[in-house]
Design a protein around this motif. Sequence first.
Motif, PDB file in Angstrom:
ATOM      1  N   ALA B 202       0.864  -1.191   0.000  1.00 24.72           N
ATOM      2  CA  ALA B 202       0.000   0.000   0.000  1.00 24.72           C
ATOM      3  C   ALA B 202       0.893   1.232   0.000  1.00 24.72           C
ATOM      4  CB  ALA B 202      -0.876  -0.015   1.235  1.00 24.72           C
ATOM      5  N   PRO B 203       0.502   2.244  -0.724  1.00 26.52           N
ATOM      6  CA  PRO B 203       1.347   3.446  -0.747  1.00 26.52           C
ATOM      7  C   PRO B 203       1.382   4.107   0.632  1.00 26.52           C
ATOM      8  CG  PRO B 203      -0.744   3.838  -1.870  1.00 26.52           C
ATOM      9  CD  PRO B 203      -0.724   2.388  -1.510  1.00 26.52           C
ATOM     10  N   PRO B 204       2.502   4.713   0.998  1.00 27.91           N
ATOM     11  CA  PRO B 204       2.601   5.383   2.297  1.00 27.91           C
ATOM     12  C   PRO B 204       1.605   6.533   2.378  1.00 27.91           C
ATOM     13  CG  PRO B 204       4.738   5.308   1.175  1.00 27.91           C
ATOM     14  CD  PRO B 204       3.719   4.889   0.183  1.00 27.91           C
ATOM     15  N   ARG B 205       1.055   6.698   3.546  1.00 29.13           N
ATOM     16  CA  ARG B 205       0.080   7.783   3.726  1.00 29.13           C
ATOM     17  C   ARG B 205       0.752   9.010   4.351  1.00 29.13           C
ATOM     18  NH1 ARG B 205      -4.003   3.703   6.695  1.00 29.13           N
ATOM     19  NH2 ARG B 205      -1.970   3.071   7.509  1.00 29.13           N
ATOM     20  N   SER B 206       0.133  10.143   4.181  1.00 26.62           N
ATOM     21  CA  SER B 206       0.775  11.380   4.646  1.00 26.62           C
ATOM     22  C   SER B 206      -0.258  12.390   5.137  1.00 26.62           C
ATOM     23  CB  SER B 206       1.597  12.003   3.513  1.00 26.62           C
ATOM     24  OG  SER B 206       0.804  12.108   2.344  1.00 26.62           O
ATOM     25  N   TYR B 207       0.164  13.179   6.114  1.00 22.21           N
ATOM     26  CA  TYR B 207      -0.700  14.210   6.702  1.00 22.21           C
ATOM     27  C   TYR B 207       0.115  15.473   6.917  1.00 22.21           C
ATOM     28  CZ  TYR B 207      -3.517  16.772  10.097  1.00 22.21           C
ATOM     29  OH  TYR B 207      -4.231  17.756  10.738  1.00 22.21           O
ATOM     30  N   ALA B 208      -0.377  16.570   6.384  1.00 23.21           N
ATOM     31  CA  ALA B 208       0.292  17.865   6.582  1.00 23.21           C
ATOM     32  C   ALA B 208      -0.572  18.748   7.471  1.00 23.21           C
ATOM     33  CB  ALA B 208       0.524  18.550   5.238  1.00 23.21           C
ATOM     34  N   PHE B 209       0.020  19.208   8.550  1.00 26.75           N
ATOM     35  CA  PHE B 209      -0.664  20.099   9.501  1.00 26.75           C
ATOM     36  C   PHE B 209      -0.094  21.502   9.300  1.00 26.75           C
ATOM     37  CE2 PHE B 209      -0.344  22.363  13.549  1.00 26.75           C
ATOM     38  CZ  PHE B 209      -1.647  22.329  14.018  1.00 26.75           C
ATOM     39  N   CYS B 210      -0.935  22.431   8.879  1.00 26.24           N
ATOM     40  CA  CYS B 210      -0.462  23.785   8.545  1.00 26.24           C
ATOM     41  C   CYS B 210      -1.223  24.835   9.346  1.00 26.24           C
ATOM     42  CB  CYS B 210      -0.632  24.059   7.054  1.00 26.24           C
ATOM     43  SG  CYS B 210       0.167  22.835   6.007  1.00 26.24           S
ATOM     44  N   SER B 211      -0.622  25.277  10.454  1.00 29.39           N
ATOM     45  CA  SER B 211      -1.261  26.287  11.301  1.00 29.39           C
ATOM     46  C   SER B 211      -0.196  26.898  12.186  1.00 29.39           C
ATOM     47  CB  SER B 211      -2.338  25.637  12.145  1.00 29.39           C
ATOM     48  OG  SER B 211      -2.859  26.545  13.085  1.00 29.39           O
ATOM     49  N   ASP B 212      -0.263  28.170  12.476  1.00 28.01           N
ATOM     50  CA  ASP B 212      -1.037  29.262  11.870  1.00 28.01           C
ATOM     51  C   ASP B 212      -0.179  29.861  10.761  1.00 28.01           C
ATOM     52  OD1 ASP B 212      -2.464  28.669  14.160  1.00 28.01           O
ATOM     53  OD2 ASP B 212      -2.516  30.709  14.903  1.00 28.01           O
ATOM     54  N   GLU B 232      -5.121  26.099   8.347  1.00 25.17           N
ATOM     55  CA  GLU B 232      -5.923  27.059   9.098  1.00 25.17           C
ATOM     56  C   GLU B 232      -6.770  27.913   8.165  1.00 25.17           C
ATOM     57  OE1 GLU B 232      -5.645  30.871   9.526  1.00 25.17           O
ATOM     58  OE2 GLU B 232      -3.546  30.969  10.238  1.00 25.17           O
ATOM     59  N   ALA B 233      -7.934  28.309   8.647  1.00 19.47           N
ATOM     60  CA  ALA B 233      -8.827  29.217   7.927  1.00 19.47           C
ATOM     61  C   ALA B 233      -9.508  30.061   9.010  1.00 19.47           C
ATOM     62  CB  ALA B 233      -9.846  28.438   7.114  1.00 19.47           C
ATOM     63  N   THR B 234      -8.763  31.027   9.484  1.00 16.76           N
ATOM     64  CA  THR B 234      -9.250  31.813  10.621  1.00 16.76           C
ATOM     65  C   THR B 234     -10.435  32.684  10.227  1.00 16.76           C
ATOM     66  OG1 THR B 234      -6.976  31.849  11.450  1.00 16.76           O
ATOM     67  CG2 THR B 234      -8.512  33.399  12.454  1.00 16.76           C
ATOM     68  N   LEU B 266      -8.867  18.101   2.267  1.00 10.28           N
ATOM     69  CA  LEU B 266      -8.527  19.271   3.073  1.00 10.28           C
ATOM     70  C   LEU B 266      -9.437  19.363   4.299  1.00 10.28           C
ATOM     71  CD1 LEU B 266      -7.210  22.133   3.535  1.00 10.28           C
ATOM     72  CD2 LEU B 266      -8.997  23.045   2.008  1.00 10.28           C
ATOM     73  N   ILE B 267      -8.828  19.618   5.448  1.00 11.70           N
ATOM     74  CA  ILE B 267      -9.578  19.993   6.654  1.00 11.70           C
ATOM     75  C   ILE B 267      -9.235  21.441   6.957  1.00 11.70           C
ATOM     76  CG2 ILE B 267     -10.066  19.452   9.067  1.00 11.70           C
ATOM     77  CD1 ILE B 267      -8.378  16.900   8.741  1.00 11.70           C
ATOM     78  N   ILE B 268     -10.240  22.244   7.272  1.00 10.42           N
ATOM     79  CA  ILE B 268      -9.941  23.620   7.688  1.00 10.42           C
ATOM     80  C   ILE B 268     -10.386  23.840   9.129  1.00 10.42           C
ATOM     81  CG2 ILE B 268      -9.886  24.711   5.408  1.00 10.42           C
ATOM     82  CD1 ILE B 268     -12.797  25.522   5.809  1.00 10.42           C
ATOM     83  N   GLY B 269      -9.681  24.724   9.806  1.00 10.69           N
ATOM     84  CA  GLY B 269      -9.997  24.991  11.212  1.00 10.69           C
ATOM     85  C   GLY B 269      -9.349  26.276  11.695  1.00 10.69           C
ATOM     86  N   HIS B 270      -9.225  26.400  13.042  1.00 12.63           N
ATOM     87  CA  HIS B 270      -8.690  27.613  13.667  1.00 12.63           C
ATOM     88  C   HIS B 270      -9.604  28.805  13.397  1.00 12.63           C
ATOM     89  CE1 HIS B 270      -5.638  30.712  14.805  1.00 12.63           C
ATOM     90  NE2 HIS B 270      -5.292  29.772  15.657  1.00 12.63           N
ATOM     91  N   PHE B 271     -10.893  28.541  13.534  1.00 11.42           N
ATOM     92  CA  PHE B 271     -11.903  29.558  13.211  1.00 11.42           C
ATOM     93  C   PHE B 271     -11.893  30.692  14.231  1.00 11.42           C
ATOM     94  CE2 PHE B 271     -13.653  25.303  12.106  1.00 11.42           C
ATOM     95  CZ  PHE B 271     -13.441  25.389  10.745  1.00 11.42           C
ATOM     96  N   SER B 272     -12.035  31.890  13.736  1.00 13.60           N
ATOM     97  CA  SER B 272     -12.140  33.037  14.628  1.00 13.60           C
ATOM     98  C   SER B 272     -13.416  32.933  15.459  1.00 13.60           C
ATOM     99  CB  SER B 272     -12.157  34.326  13.808  1.00 13.60           C
ATOM    100  OG  SER B 272     -12.592  35.399  14.631  1.00 13.60           O
ATOM    101  N   THR B 273     -13.297  33.391  16.699  1.00 10.26           N
ATOM    102  CA  THR B 273     -14.425  33.335  17.628  1.00 10.26           C
ATOM    103  C   THR B 273     -15.601  34.183  17.147  1.00 10.26           C
ATOM    104  OG1 THR B 273     -12.874  32.969  19.419  1.00 10.26           O
ATOM    105  CG2 THR B 273     -15.033  33.755  20.053  1.00 10.26           C
ATOM    106  N   ARG B 274     -15.340  35.117  16.238  1.00  9.09           N
ATOM    107  CA  ARG B 274     -16.434  35.985  15.783  1.00  9.09           C
ATOM    108  C   ARG B 274     -17.505  35.215  15.012  1.00  9.09           C
ATOM    109  NH1 ARG B 274     -13.812  40.463  12.666  1.00  9.09           N
ATOM    110  NH2 ARG B 274     -12.057  39.895  14.001  1.00  9.09           N
ATOM    111  N   TYR B 275     -17.147  34.021  14.530  1.00  8.68           N
ATOM    112  CA  TYR B 275     -18.098  33.266  13.703  1.00  8.68           C
ATOM    113  C   TYR B 275     -18.818  32.213  14.526  1.00  8.68           C
ATOM    114  CZ  TYR B 275     -15.246  35.339  10.010  1.00  8.68           C
ATOM    115  OH  TYR B 275     -14.579  36.213   9.207  1.00  8.68           O
ATOM    116  N   PHE B 276     -20.121  32.220  14.441  1.00  8.51           N
ATOM    117  CA  PHE B 276     -20.905  31.187  15.108  1.00  8.51           C
ATOM    118  C   PHE B 276     -21.230  30.067  14.120  1.00  8.51           C
ATOM    119  CE2 PHE B 276     -25.025  29.385  16.364  1.00  8.51           C
ATOM    120  CZ  PHE B 276     -24.650  28.867  17.597  1.00  8.51           C
ATOM    121  N   ASP B 277     -21.708  30.465  12.948  1.00  7.35           N
ATOM    122  CA  ASP B 277     -22.072  29.502  11.902  1.00  7.35           C
ATOM    123  C   ASP B 277     -20.837  29.227  11.046  1.00  7.35           C
ATOM    124  OD1 ASP B 277     -23.184  27.971   9.924  1.00  7.35           O
ATOM    125  OD2 ASP B 277     -24.301  29.633   9.000  1.00  7.35           O
TER     126      ASP B 277
END
Lengths: 309, 309
Positions: B202-212, B232-234, B266-277
């Motif tokens: 099986a091909p090697p798997r990979s994960y890139a964590f990019c923040s901030d 990140e997508a603040t 892609l996973i996005i995160g690190h959301f600014s607290t100003r956003y509820f939705d």
Amino acid sequence: MQFSVTILGSNSALPTSERFPTAQVLNASERFFLIDCGEGTQLQLRRNKIRFNRINHIFISHLHGDHCFGLIGLISTFSLLGRKPDLHIYGHEDLQRVMQPQIDYFCREISFKVVFHSIEPSKSDVIYEDEKISVETIPMKHRIPTCGFLFREKPRKKHVIRDMLDFYQVPLKSIPLIKNGEDFITSEGEVVPNEKLTKPAAPPRSYAFCSDTAYNEKIIDQIRGVDLMYHEATFLDEKESLAKSTFHSTARQAGLLALKAEVKKLIIGHFSTRYFDLDPFQQQAQSVFPNTQLAKEGRIFEIPYIPNL
Amino acid sequence: MQFSVTILGSNSALPTSERFPTAQVLNASERFFLIDCGEGTQLQLRRNKIRFNRINHIFISHLHGDHCFGLIGLISTFSLLGRKPDLHIYGHEDLQRVMQPQIDYFCREISFKVVFHSIEPSKSDVIYEDEKISVETIPMKHRIPTCGFLFREKPRKKHVIRDMLDFYQVPLKSIPLIKNGEDFITSEGEVVPNEKLTKPAAPPRSYAFCSDTAYNEKIIDQIRGVDLMYHEATFLDEKESLAKSTFHSTARQAGLLALKAEVKKLIIGHFSTRYFDLDPFQQQAQSVFPNTQLAKEGRIFEIPYIPNL
């Protein structure tokens, strides 16, 4: 005229998935005193809708992590929000020594002043006082220097009876004196006793926070008759020897102290992570002191304002 | 053969009542790598049933509080639980400087060794390596020295085809050579090409964590084609200038980078607290890169193990 305690964290050192380490807020007429500040306190403040800018005074009972690891996050958040008023933190002299380097590193552009007040946990001192409330330390018996805190409302001035003031034609300038308990002398020289002109004010309310500590009857005189006492109850009675060796208390011991100190109501908390079901804590404490409730995250314990009408 | 990322915290600096600051766990074949450690991480580990003793390596992207204030509580808890194995923490050289005094003060009888590994966030280095996985730093573009982390499985050996080994009467001692890709020579001198005896691993798997980080195409070559990228997508796109001035990214920029780097998911995160939705974050990122998901507390993103059968 609120006087209530909100539980932010009820657990001892190791948090569970639902229970946070120690933190509470005393709301005294919409002024909020934060008592201990375990990890996650800022999150719990948000969940309980307690506005950050109402908190100007933080009291730290002792320097075990489960009572203070939330401080740096809270201070950092206050700064990110642009807080301006001074923040007063009361704790053992080492607190500033361990916190200041963190503040200097993580809050380089801090927007407000953190004022540390060094307290001596081994004796009872008035460490805070304003026109409405005073805070005294209560020496605890723990593995490191630890104190509880006794919050007492100041006695209120008497309420004047408007109809009686009119009847005796009391001039405005005399009213403050009458509120302070003086009699009134009419223009004819008649002495009207203060009791005819006033009703007693509501009695001052009081809250004693006692954590962490071994069972210790030495504090009874200081806390006698308080309206509400929080006392730690890390273990059930079956672990009394473990409680003793770790300088903690059992649920029954907390109840016994409440009974001997004639407090009106008891909250127990600081539960060991080993316990999932907390009902036995309540049962064991209630077997000695029936008016006992469990500290649980989000619970609010209110001491009503009862004017003597 | 698990390779999955569990989100412990999805929010930026100010926690909301439901969203925790940054923390994630990569589970690589039941070895757990903790990535960042915001306040409340130990609570989130418990909630997600990740056993503390599986965590031996912690990677800290940078020294803003929302990425590391949970460290001292976690270390303290590990010690209270009597942990024995070394705990390795990888971060900017200042991390040890700010953490060690806290550890010395709060964990006086610490039961294990905390080994700090100083990393230089401005360049790409292999900072961890074992027989199964390697971890490289990815230079980020932030207000203070910051790096992401690229986790890559090592290439696996080929799978031998049992029936073919029997057919050619391959002796046991030759199997490791065949797994490494060598051909087999029978006793009659016939050369059996490796492809007849093996299936690719099986091909090697990979994960890139990019923040901030601000939007930064310089990292594309390093992360090209990874199976999973967290970026990140603040902010939402409307705040692109604010993102730029604070060295953060928008949701659309995260999607654009994923597209250009040809990542698979892609996973996005690190959301600014100003956003509820948070739905608009997903929509804006997906407008550029459809295979985008939101980081939310408790979500598990798994990269399946797909042998080439």
